[in-house]
Design a protein around this motif. Structure first.
Motif, short mmCIF file in Angstrom:
data_model
loop_
_atom_site.label_atom_id
_atom_site.label_comp_id
_atom_site.label_asym_id
_atom_site.label_seq_id
_atom_site.Cartn_x
_atom_site.Cartn_y
_atom_site.Cartn_z
N LYS A 295 -30.24 -44.61 -59.44
CA LYS A 295 -31.25 -44.23 -60.43
C LYS A 295 -32.40 -43.48 -59.78
CE LYS A 295 -30.34 -48.00 -63.68
NZ LYS A 295 -30.90 -49.15 -64.40
N THR A 296 -32.83 -43.93 -58.60
CA THR A 296 -33.91 -43.25 -57.87
C THR A 296 -33.47 -41.85 -57.46
OG1 THR A 296 -34.75 -45.38 -57.09
CG2 THR A 296 -35.42 -43.42 -55.86
N ALA A 297 -32.23 -41.71 -57.00
CA ALA A 297 -31.73 -40.39 -56.61
C ALA A 297 -31.70 -39.44 -57.80
CB ALA A 297 -30.34 -40.53 -56.00
N ILE A 298 -31.27 -39.93 -58.96
CA ILE A 298 -31.25 -39.10 -60.16
C ILE A 298 -32.67 -38.71 -60.55
CG2 ILE A 298 -30.79 -39.12 -62.65
CD1 ILE A 298 -28.29 -40.84 -62.00
N LEU A 299 -33.57 -39.67 -60.54
CA LEU A 299 -34.97 -39.41 -60.90
C LEU A 299 -35.58 -38.36 -59.98
CD1 LEU A 299 -37.30 -40.19 -62.76
CD2 LEU A 299 -37.82 -42.04 -61.19
N ASN A 300 -35.39 -38.50 -58.68
CA ASN A 300 -35.95 -37.54 -57.72
C ASN A 300 -35.35 -36.15 -57.90
OD1 ASN A 300 -37.62 -39.47 -56.60
ND2 ASN A 300 -36.15 -40.02 -55.00
N ALA A 301 -34.05 -36.07 -58.13
CA ALA A 301 -33.40 -34.77 -58.31
C ALA A 301 -33.86 -34.10 -59.60
CB ALA A 301 -31.88 -34.95 -58.32
N VAL A 302 -34.04 -34.87 -60.66
CA VAL A 302 -34.52 -34.31 -61.92
C VAL A 302 -35.95 -33.82 -61.79
CG1 VAL A 302 -35.14 -34.92 -64.30
CG2 VAL A 302 -32.90 -35.56 -63.39
N ARG A 303 -36.78 -34.55 -61.05
CA ARG A 303 -38.17 -34.12 -60.83
C ARG A 303 -38.22 -32.77 -60.11
NH1 ARG A 303 -40.65 -39.85 -58.79
NH2 ARG A 303 -41.01 -40.74 -60.84
N GLN A 304 -37.26 -32.53 -59.23
CA GLN A 304 -37.24 -31.28 -58.46
C GLN A 304 -36.51 -30.16 -59.19
OE1 GLN A 304 -35.53 -32.46 -54.73
NE2 GLN A 304 -37.33 -33.64 -54.11
N ASP A 305 -35.86 -30.47 -60.28
CA ASP A 305 -35.12 -29.46 -61.04
C ASP A 305 -36.12 -28.51 -61.70
OD1 ASP A 305 -33.14 -28.03 -62.31
OD2 ASP A 305 -32.55 -29.63 -63.68
N SER A 306 -35.99 -27.23 -61.42
CA SER A 306 -36.96 -26.27 -61.93
C SER A 306 -36.73 -25.95 -63.41
CB SER A 306 -36.91 -24.98 -61.11
OG SER A 306 -35.61 -24.42 -61.21
N GLN A 307 -35.54 -26.14 -63.90
CA GLN A 307 -35.25 -25.85 -65.31
C GLN A 307 -35.09 -27.15 -66.08
OE1 GLN A 307 -31.82 -23.34 -65.37
NE2 GLN A 307 -32.97 -21.54 -64.74
N LYS A 308 -36.15 -27.58 -66.70
CA LYS A 308 -36.12 -28.81 -67.49
C LYS A 308 -35.50 -28.51 -68.86
CE LYS A 308 -38.80 -31.10 -64.55
NZ LYS A 308 -38.19 -31.23 -63.29
N PRO A 309 -34.80 -29.48 -69.44
CA PRO A 309 -34.25 -29.27 -70.78
C PRO A 309 -35.39 -29.17 -71.80
CG PRO A 309 -33.86 -31.52 -70.07
CD PRO A 309 -34.46 -30.78 -68.90
N ASN A 310 -35.18 -28.37 -72.82
CA ASN A 310 -36.19 -28.19 -73.85
C ASN A 310 -35.68 -28.85 -75.12
OD1 ASN A 310 -38.29 -27.36 -75.42
ND2 ASN A 310 -37.64 -25.23 -75.56
N GLY A 311 -35.94 -30.14 -75.25
CA GLY A 311 -35.49 -30.88 -76.42
C GLY A 311 -36.51 -30.83 -77.54
N LYS A 312 -36.05 -31.18 -78.72
CA LYS A 312 -36.93 -31.19 -79.88
C LYS A 312 -37.18 -32.62 -80.34
CE LYS A 312 -35.70 -26.63 -81.36
NZ LYS A 312 -34.53 -25.89 -81.33
#
Length: 141
Positions: A63-80
């Motif tokens: 879970k920590t690895a996923i969280l850290n990788a998502v934080r560094q992801d430059s393209q965040k999903p644009n949800g509604k």
């Protein structure tokens, strides 16, 4: 030529029964596959497939690895989805929610998450099964 009607000699009747007895045994010993009801277990369950409504079994390190990788992801999903929308495991998200594939760094540390995608809702990383849009895990930031 004389044709006799009536009972057969006892010897020929016994011989006929001896010939037919093995056939009767074979017929009753064969499995009745055509009459067997279908199994209640879906075929995928017998192959070891996971329940699509069950949460992922991720370790705290994954879970920590996923969280850290998502934080560094430059393209965040644009949800509604509204930021304060209540989300829980098993909930089906609307199709308007944008999903992203998890970054390679996350998948290297958490291979169990290779079949899911993610979106951000508020301060949560929400892992979603893209085939049915059901939430399978929530990781709080």
């Amino acid at each position: 030529m004389t044709i006799a009607y009536g009972t057969a000699p006892a010897g020929s009747l016994a011989a006929a029964l001896l010939l037919l007895a093995p056939l009767a045994l074979i017929a009753t010993a064969a499995p009745a596959t055509a009459q067997t009801p279908p199994s209640a277990t879906p075929p995928s369950a017998s192959l070891g497939a996971a329940d699509p409504t069950a949460p992922l079994a991720l370790t705290p390190a994954e879970k920590t690895a996923i969280l850290n990788a998502v934080r560094q992801d430059s393209q965040k999903p644009n949800g509604k989805m509204p930021v304060n929308a209540p989300v829980s495991v098993g909930v089906q998200l609307p199709p308007s929610i944008a999903l992203r594939i998890l970054p390679d760094a996350a998948l290297a540390q958490a291979p169990a998450a290779k079949t899911v995608q993610y979106t951000l809702i508020g301060n949560q990383v929400v892992l979603v099964d893209p085939t049915n849009m059901r939430v399978v895990e929530i990781i709080n930031q």
